[in-house]
Each structure stands twice: as structure tokens, then as C-alpha cells.
Design an enzyme around this catalytic site. Sequence first.
Site, short mmCIF file in Angstrom:
data_model
loop_
_atom_site.label_atom_id
_atom_site.label_comp_id
_atom_site.label_asym_id
_atom_site.label_seq_id
_atom_site.Cartn_x
_atom_site.Cartn_y
_atom_site.Cartn_z
CG ASN A 88 1.27 1.54 4.91
OD1 ASN A 88 0.82 2.12 5.84
ND2 ASN A 88 0.53 1.70 3.74
CB SER B 158 -5.31 1.50 14.05
OG SER B 158 -6.05 2.53 14.68
N GLY C 161 0.64 -1.26 0.02
CA GLY C 161 -0.08 0.14 -0.03
C GLY C 161 0.81 1.21 -0.07
CE1 TYR D 34 -8.57 0.24 10.06
CE2 TYR D 34 -8.71 1.35 12.16
CZ TYR D 34 -8.17 1.38 10.99
OH TYR D 34 -7.16 1.80 10.64
CB THR E 82 -9.04 -5.79 11.04
OG1 THR E 82 -8.86 -4.25 11.04
CG2 THR E 82 -10.31 -5.91 10.39
CB SER F 276 0.27 4.01 -4.61
OG SER F 276 -1.19 3.71 -3.95
NE ARG F 277 -4.97 5.52 -0.88
CZ ARG F 277 -6.19 5.72 -0.72
NH1 ARG F 277 -6.77 6.81 -1.08
NH2 ARG F 277 -7.03 4.66 -0.28
#
Length: 253
Positions: free
Chosen positions: A92, A145, A14, A159, A162, A16-17
Site C-alpha cells: 500500500n 491507482s 504504509g 505518478y 509508477t 499508519s494513515r
Amino acid sequence: MSNTLKGKVVLITGGSRGLGAATAEAFADHGADVAISYAASAGKAEAVVEKLRAKGVRAIAIKADQADLTVAKPLIDSVIAEFGKLDILVNNAGIAIQGHLVDDTKLDGDKYNRQWQVNVMGTIAITRAAAPKLTDGGRIIFIGSLLGSYVPFPGVADYTGTKWALAGYAKGIARDLGPRNITVNVVQPGIMPTDMASDVAGELPNREAILDMHPIRRIATLEEVAETVCFLAGPSAGYINGETVNIAGGLGI
């Protein structure tokens, strides 16, 4: 630029941003060669690669949507084919779907189930594919997180689940890979200035009230989180293993 990670090869999923892109740049600044994966944003991924190469390191982008578990092995094989090895894996990639209580009849089960598929099963598949090929003395770092340790508001059960799952998994594989001097740690940011955070902001309680809960009343910068990841990947963190590092300004203490 420093050379603390010169000669190392890192894969950032992940990348790219958002935090993934910032972490890729931080690794390049420390001299590492960088592979990033992306699910759909080819243009953004190539833009990141151009920035990395401009820093004087080797860099590639590989399309791999980890919702599809079959991409894991080809992803790892592609990195090793390009660079000859893999030293560091930064897990990520993930998605955030929040805002519905578990007893909400409008909860979209398929959408929430996909979150488990991407965040947990996809991450595990990539980790399993990487583990046998990771160099001894390597590093695995999961981006979790703060919600993986502390839940200050409702509507985030899936969320949160996970992220708790990944934190537990990281401890388990820290045991498995310790004999090879491979460390496994989890970085748990709080709120960050990312597209993903903006996408779910409207689904969360009042933002100002959340900031008021922080002893340091601001959100984390991407650079702060990325540099923590680089530290855990570096030579000074070889005896930090199976730990979670919260970067949330003291929220939850």
C-alpha cells in the site's frame, strides 16, 4: 467481526494513515493478525495498533521507510519473528507527486525520482523479500491507482508511470508464484478521502469537473476499497489471479 481471515497474518505497508489504516482495521475485523509499516508517523502507527488490538487480534507497527531498499528484508524478518509466518502482503505504501507537465522547466527531477524510488523500487524490494517466505496459498495485493489504466488529465505522467509499472510487475509475479497457489492482484482506486489526495488536490484540474466524469458521481470510501482488498485476500478469491480491479465509480469505462 467475521472470522474469514482468522489465523492469517497480513503485512500492510504504509499502514499508519489513510487507506493503509482503514485496510488494517478491515483485516482485523475479519480476524487476521496485522503488521503495519510506517515511514515516520510513529504516533499514528501506534494509535492504529491500539485500535487493532482492541478488536482482539495481534498487531505490531514496524518503522520501515521503503525509499531505503535495505529495509525490505529486516521488515519481513520482523513480521515473521513476531507472528511465525506471513500469509498476505498488501503493498500500500506510496507517495503522490503530481501537477507538472513533463516539459515544465520547474519540474523538480529529484522529487519526482524519489516517487519512482518509493512507489516502484521500494515496493519491488519488499515483494522480493516477502515472496520466498510467503506461505503457499498466500496473497499479494498491490494498491495501484485508476491512473494505472486511464489518464483523464495532464500533469500526472510520473505518478501514472509508477502505477503502470506495478500493474505489469504484478502480472509477472502472478506467473512466477502461481505454482505455489499464491495469487497476485492489483486494486486501483480512484479519488479517495485521504491526506495524500488532499495534498495533491490543488495540483489537479477542477475537482467538480473530475467528479462530473464519474458515472457514479462521488469518490470511493476507504471502507469500500479496504473490503475489496480483504475479499482478494480471502478464501473466495483463490482463483482470481493477475487481475486489476478498478474502484472508481465507472470512470474510464
